[in-house]
Each structure stands twice: as structure tokens, then as C-alpha cells.
Design a protein around this motif. Structure first.
Motif, PDB file in Angstrom:
ATOM      1  N   PRO A 131      13.208 -15.507  47.551  1.00 23.02           N
ATOM      2  CA  PRO A 131      14.647 -15.721  47.732  1.00 23.02           C
ATOM      3  C   PRO A 131      14.959 -17.070  48.381  1.00 23.02           C
ATOM      4  O   PRO A 131      16.094 -17.549  48.283  1.00 23.02           O
ATOM      5  N   ASP A 132      13.959 -17.666  49.037  1.00 19.35           N
ATOM      6  CA  ASP A 132      14.168 -18.985  49.625  1.00 19.35           C
ATOM      7  C   ASP A 132      14.305 -20.068  48.561  1.00 19.35           C
ATOM      8  O   ASP A 132      14.925 -21.110  48.799  1.00 19.35           O
ATOM      9  N   ILE A 133      13.745 -19.826  47.384  1.00 15.89           N
ATOM     10  CA  ILE A 133      13.804 -20.805  46.293  1.00 15.89           C
ATOM     11  C   ILE A 133      14.885 -20.445  45.286  1.00 15.89           C
ATOM     12  O   ILE A 133      15.684 -21.298  44.893  1.00 15.89           O
ATOM     13  N   PHE A 134      14.930 -19.193  44.877  1.00 18.85           N
ATOM     14  CA  PHE A 134      15.873 -18.770  43.842  1.00 18.85           C
ATOM     15  C   PHE A 134      17.085 -18.134  44.514  1.00 18.85           C
ATOM     16  O   PHE A 134      17.080 -16.965  44.885  1.00 18.85           O
ATOM     17  N   THR A 135      18.103 -18.949  44.695  1.00 19.35           N
ATOM     18  CA  THR A 135      19.222 -18.610  45.563  1.00 19.35           C
ATOM     19  C   THR A 135      20.358 -17.880  44.856  1.00 19.35           C
ATOM     20  O   THR A 135      21.289 -17.411  45.519  1.00 19.35           O
ATOM     21  N   ALA A 136      20.301 -17.795  43.538  1.00 15.11           N
ATOM     22  CA  ALA A 136      21.291 -17.039  42.772  1.00 15.11           C
ATOM     23  C   ALA A 136      20.648 -16.637  41.454  1.00 15.11           C
ATOM     24  O   ALA A 136      19.696 -17.286  40.986  1.00 15.11           O
ATOM     25  N   LEU A 137      21.160 -15.568  40.839  1.00 17.55           N
ATOM     26  CA  LEU A 137      20.493 -14.929  39.707  1.00 17.55           C
ATOM     27  C   LEU A 137      21.487 -14.572  38.612  1.00 17.55           C
ATOM     28  O   LEU A 137      22.497 -13.920  38.864  1.00 17.55           O
ATOM     29  N   GLY A 138      21.165 -14.983  37.385  1.00 15.59           N
ATOM     30  CA  GLY A 138      21.925 -14.563  36.218  1.00 15.59           C
ATOM     31  C   GLY A 138      21.046 -13.758  35.285  1.00 15.59           C
ATOM     32  O   GLY A 138      19.935 -14.186  34.945  1.00 15.59           O
ATOM     33  N   LEU A 139      21.512 -12.588  34.882  1.00 18.92           N
ATOM     34  CA  LEU A 139      20.765 -11.724  33.968  1.00 18.92           C
ATOM     35  C   LEU A 139      21.549 -11.566  32.672  1.00 18.92           C
ATOM     36  O   LEU A 139      22.758 -11.295  32.699  1.00 18.92           O
ATOM     37  N   VAL A 140      20.853 -11.713  31.554  1.00 18.31           N
ATOM     38  CA  VAL A 140      21.481 -11.591  30.239  1.00 18.31           C
ATOM     39  C   VAL A 140      20.730 -10.522  29.451  1.00 18.31           C
ATOM     40  O   VAL A 140      19.503 -10.589  29.309  1.00 18.31           O
ATOM     41  N   SER A 141      21.444  -9.530  28.986  1.00 19.14           N
ATOM     42  CA  SER A 141      20.946  -8.441  28.147  1.00 19.14           C
ATOM     43  C   SER A 141      20.296  -7.310  28.938  1.00 19.14           C
ATOM     44  O   SER A 141      20.627  -6.140  28.724  1.00 19.14           O
ATOM     45  N   VAL A 142      19.369  -7.612  29.825  1.00 19.97           N
ATOM     46  CA  VAL A 142      18.631  -6.569  30.544  1.00 19.97           C
ATOM     47  C   VAL A 142      19.143  -6.466  31.979  1.00 19.97           C
ATOM     48  O   VAL A 142      18.986  -7.404  32.762  1.00 19.97           O
ATOM     49  N   PRO A 143      19.759  -5.345  32.351  1.00 20.67           N
ATOM     50  CA  PRO A 143      20.290  -5.194  33.708  1.00 20.67           C
ATOM     51  C   PRO A 143      19.191  -4.922  34.723  1.00 20.67           C
ATOM     52  O   PRO A 143      18.146  -4.348  34.379  1.00 20.67           O
ATOM     53  N   TYR A 144      19.432  -5.341  35.947  1.00 18.92           N
ATOM     54  CA  TYR A 144      18.450  -5.106  37.002  1.00 18.92           C
ATOM     55  C   TYR A 144      18.224  -3.614  37.204  1.00 18.92           C
ATOM     56  O   TYR A 144      19.157  -2.835  37.351  1.00 18.92           O
ATOM     57  N   ASN A 145      16.949  -3.254  37.210  1.00 19.26           N
ATOM     58  CA  ASN A 145      16.547  -1.871  37.437  1.00 19.26           C
ATOM     59  C   ASN A 145      15.481  -1.896  38.521  1.00 19.26           C
ATOM     60  O   ASN A 145      14.345  -2.325  38.281  1.00 19.26           O
ATOM     61  N   ALA A 146      15.820  -1.481  39.716  1.00 21.45           N
ATOM     62  CA  ALA A 146      14.884  -1.532  40.826  1.00 21.45           C
ATOM     63  C   ALA A 146      13.652  -0.680  40.540  1.00 21.45           C
ATOM     64  O   ALA A 146      13.741   0.375  39.906  1.00 21.45           O
ATOM     65  N   ARG A 147      12.508  -1.141  41.015  1.00 20.10           N
ATOM     66  CA  ARG A 147      11.265  -0.386  40.836  1.00 20.10           C
ATOM     67  C   ARG A 147      11.427   1.010  41.407  1.00 20.10           C
ATOM     68  O   ARG A 147      12.004   1.210  42.482  1.00 20.10           O
ATOM     69  N   SER A 148      10.896   1.995  40.684  1.00 12.15           N
ATOM     70  CA  SER A 148      10.974   3.384  41.124  1.00 12.15           C
ATOM     71  C   SER A 148       9.567   3.973  41.166  1.00 12.15           C
ATOM     72  O   SER A 148       8.576   3.288  40.904  1.00 12.15           O
ATOM     73  N   ASP A 149       9.468   5.267  41.472  1.00 17.51           N
ATOM     74  CA  ASP A 149       8.154   5.909  41.530  1.00 17.51           C
ATOM     75  C   ASP A 149       7.714   6.446  40.171  1.00 17.51           C
ATOM     76  O   ASP A 149       6.734   7.185  40.075  1.00 17.51           O
ATOM     77  N   PHE A 150       8.436   6.058  39.103  1.00 17.21           N
ATOM     78  CA  PHE A 150       8.126   6.528  37.757  1.00 17.21           C
ATOM     79  C   PHE A 150       7.385   5.432  37.010  1.00 17.21           C
ATOM     80  O   PHE A 150       7.928   4.350  36.781  1.00 17.21           O
ATOM     81  N   LYS A 151       6.139   5.675  36.637  1.00 16.97           N
ATOM     82  CA  LYS A 151       5.311   4.672  35.980  1.00 16.97           C
ATOM     83  C   LYS A 151       5.922   4.265  34.637  1.00 16.97           C
ATOM     84  O   LYS A 151       6.320   5.127  33.841  1.00 16.97           O
ATOM     85  N   PRO A 152       6.015   2.957  34.353  1.00 16.63           N
ATOM     86  CA  PRO A 152       6.681   2.515  33.122  1.00 16.63           C
ATOM     87  C   PRO A 152       6.116   3.128  31.850  1.00 16.63           C
ATOM     88  O   PRO A 152       6.874   3.529  30.963  1.00 16.63           O
ATOM     89  N   SER A 153       4.800   3.207  31.724  1.00 20.66           N
ATOM     90  CA  SER A 153       4.223   3.750  30.497  1.00 20.66           C
ATOM     91  C   SER A 153       4.681   5.192  30.261  1.00 20.66           C
ATOM     92  O   SER A 153       4.913   5.600  29.111  1.00 20.66           O
ATOM     93  N   ALA A 154       4.831   5.956  31.324  1.00 22.71           N
ATOM     94  CA  ALA A 154       5.313   7.338  31.185  1.00 22.71           C
ATOM     95  C   ALA A 154       6.771   7.359  30.738  1.00 22.71           C
ATOM     96  O   ALA A 154       7.170   8.183  29.905  1.00 22.71           O
ATOM     97  N   ALA A 155       7.565   6.435  31.273  1.00 22.56           N
ATOM     98  CA  ALA A 155       8.976   6.359  30.885  1.00 22.56           C
ATOM     99  C   ALA A 155       9.116   6.004  29.412  1.00 22.56           C
ATOM    100  O   ALA A 155       9.943   6.582  28.694  1.00 22.56           O
ATOM    101  N   PHE A 156       8.299   5.069  28.928  1.00 20.30           N
ATOM    102  CA  PHE A 156       8.396   4.655  27.534  1.00 20.30           C
ATOM    103  C   PHE A 156       7.947   5.763  26.593  1.00 20.30           C
ATOM    104  O   PHE A 156       8.499   5.909  25.493  1.00 20.30           O
ATOM    105  N   ARG A 157       6.980   6.556  27.004  1.00 17.98           N
ATOM    106  CA  ARG A 157       6.578   7.701  26.170  1.00 17.98           C
ATOM    107  C   ARG A 157       7.741   8.673  26.008  1.00 17.98           C
ATOM    108  O   ARG A 157       7.970   9.215  24.932  1.00 17.98           O
TER     109      ARG A 157
END
Length: 339
Positions: free
Chosen positions: A126-152
Motif C-alpha cells: 500500500p506504500d507504493i500502490f496508493t489507489a486502485l482501479g478494477l475493471v470487470s473483476v470485482p474485489y473478492n477478499a480471500r476466504s477459507d474456501f479453496k479456489p479449486s473447490a469453488a470452481f468445481r
């Protein structure tokens, strides 16, 4: 075939190209303008060129606009090892680019896979990247659900496309048989034009993101009519993409997908973390990741508490910065001015 644009072709005559040493990785940079730095990070299957409409517009507003070829793409380094494409390596590349260009800070903007790369850069540095723009993919905070399981789960009785991409060589074998044909189908199918073409034909399948047993991702693609191009892509644009991927192959881009579980492990310390920098989200109404991310968008008040604006563009598909260049430019410049 037509070279006409639905929007004015950008003037790229002032864009400078060179390679930098980004903390030990060669990263290709396209740069124009002077002022505070704005770093653009592309997704799959794209390149710095995907930001061709944004670079001159942002530069004209008084910024140093910089777009990179992400590692594995274009003229940047393409390591052979799959785990060299884990998220922390991409963040290091972005830090290295900012340093190599002599800057201390930058606004970072990402599309598609570039969006998680951008938000991970904002989380880790955050000391370097002081602002953030996201296009198409919304921020999704890391959770306790493993990605490979979610995609299945998302795939149902088919393989979700990210599952299909996991085995090295498998997706490449489909794509590289006739790479221009595959790329055109991918670009058109994921765009608003492709969604409308599918609807007009009575196809209610929802798109080509699931792979049937024994099938290919492209089985559900649609293509533009012979001799025509989407309003947002000229033949010369398509030629640039195909020449780049014909030279590099597809493995570098696909290896990003092959690290989703490694990233989940690496980023455990940031489980549930909010993005505290000023932020912007712009999605397309018929863009798959934006539609699937409706729940994440609804949580922006918690996950991105300094959100400037969340915008959904009517009728726009996945390639937002190309399909709706003028609209995205207006939102980016409004965001940058607010900083």
C-alpha cells in the motif's frame, strides 16, 4: 474485412516501448505522458495493447500512463516453471516496474486477471500502490474456501473453464491448433456482441465457460459473421494479438490460472482483508466475472470502504476497456481527478 471502429482509433504515435529489469524479471513497458504514474495491468488473453484507448487519454489528462506485458505475455519474460506465475511474483513485477521507472508510487488499474494482480499489489504494498482501479473483476477478499473447490462447484456437470485450464498442455492443445480462430471466438463470445448474437440465435446456454466431458472450451463459442468485425476491434487490432500469441504460445497466460490454490496459500495472512486505498470498479452488464461477482459488488462497503464509485455499463461484455473505451476513460479520469 472492415478496418472501421465504433470508436475513434487511438493515436499511439507518442507511446514509447522498452524493457525494464523489474527486480530480476524482464517486463515490457508501453509508456506515454508525464505526471503521476498510472500502471495498467491486462488480463487473458491480452497484452499492453488492450489499454490502447486509455494510454493516450490518461496521458492527455496529465499523467504518466504505463501499460505492461504481464510476465508470460508479449515481450516480457516467460519462465518455464508454472509456480513462477504465482501472485506474489506478479506483485514483485509491478513493484519492480515502478522502481525501474524512478517513481515512488502509482495508481494501479487491472482488468480480468489484471484485477486480482492489481488488488494484490495494493494489499501487499500500500506504500507504493496508493489507489486502485478494477475493471470487470470485482474485489473478492480471500476466504477459507479453496479456489479449486469453488470452481468445481461453479462447473456443475461440466468443467468450469478455470478447471479446464489446470493441466499443463491440455488447453494449449485446443487453442494452438488454429490460434487465430480460437482467439477470435474467445474475444467475440465474451463480448457484448457475442452475448447478443447468442441470444438472437435462441441460445440460452449462457456462454462458453463450461466444458462438457470430452469436449473443448470452444465448443460453445460464437464467431462474428464472415467478413465482419466487432465494432470495438479492427482487423489490425486482431492481427496484433494473433501475432503476439503465435510467437509466444499460450502457456505463459494459462500458467496464471494454474496457481490459484498456491495464491490462496500464499495470501493466507490477508484473509478477509479490506482494500483501504481509494478505489474504483467498472464492469459490464453482460460480462461473466461481473455477473458472477454480484455478491462481491454488494459487499464493497465493507471490502473497499474508500470506494469512489462502482459502475456497471449497460450492454457491455468482458472487454470493457475496448468495448466501452470512452465510458471507461471518463470514469478513470473522474477517479484520478478525485485523488
Amino acid at each position: 474485412m472492415s478496418e472501421s471502429y465504433g470508436t475513434t482509433a487511438p493515436d499511439l504515435s507518442g507511446v514509447k516501448h522498452y524493457d525494464v529489469d523489474a527486480l530480476g524479471t524482464r517486463i515490457h513497458v508501453a509508456e506515454v505522458g508525464e505526471g503521476p504514474m498510472v500502471l495498467f495491468v491486462h488480463g487473458f488473453p491480452e497484452s499492453w495493447y488492450s489499454w490502447r484507448h486509455q494510454l493516450p487519454a490518461v496521458a492527455a489528462a496529465g499523467y504518466r500512463a504505463v501499460a505492461i506485458d504481464v510476465r508470460g505475455y508479449g515481450r516480457s519474460s516467460a519462465p518455464a516453471a508454472v509456480d513462477d506465475y504465482r501472485m506474489v511474483r506478479h506483485v514483485a513485477d509491478n513493484v519492480g516496474v515502478v522502481r525501474a521507472l524512478g517513481e515512488d508510487t502509482a495508481v494501479i488499474v487491472g482488468h480480468d486477471w489484471g484485477a486480482p494482480i492489481a488488488w494484490s499489489s495494493a494489499l501487499l504494498r500500500p506504500d507504493i500502490f496508493t489507489a486502485l482501479g478494477l475493471v470487470s473483476v470485482p474485489y473478492n477478499a480471500r476466504s477459507d474456501f479453496k479456489p479449486s473447490a469453488a470452481f468445481r462447484m461453479m462447473g456443475g456437470d461440466k468443467e468450469f473453464y478455470i478447471e479446464y485450464f489446470q493441466q499443463p498442455g491440455r488447453a494449449e492443445a485446443e487453442m494452438e491448433v488454429d490460434l487465430p480462430h480460437w482467439l477470435l471466438g474467445m474475444y467475440f463470445s465474451a463480448s457484448g456482441d457475442g452475448v447478443r448474437a447468442r441470444q438472437a440465435s435462441g441460445d440460452s446456454s449462457g456462454g462458453g465457460f463450461g466444458v462438457a466431458p470430452g469436449g473443448k472450451l470452444s465448443d460453445n463459442f460464437v464467431w462474428p459473421e464472415e467478413g465482419s468485425w466487432p465494432h470495438w476491434m479492427a482487423e489490425s487490432d486482431f492481427g496484433y494479438y494473433t501475432s503476439e500469441f503465435t510467437r509466444t504460445g499460450m502457456s505463459g497466460g494459462l500458467n496464471r490460472y494454474r496457481n490459484v490454490d498456491r495464491d490462496w496459500e500464499d495470501m493466507a495472512a490477508f484473509d478477509g482483508a479490506a482494500i483501504t486505498q481509494p478505489s474504483l470498479f467498472v464492469g459490464g452488464e453482460v460480462d461473466g466475472p461481473t455477473v458472477w461477482g454480484a455478491g462481491s459488488i454488494a459487499k464493497f462497503g465493507e471490502t473497499m470502504p474508500n470506494l469512489h464509485k462502482s459502475v456497471i455499463l449497460d450492454g457491455i461484455g468482458h472487454w470493457v476497456q475496448q468495448e466501452a473505451a470512452a465510458e471507461l476513460n471518463a470514469e478513470l479520469l473522474d477517479f484520478l481527478a478525485a485523488l
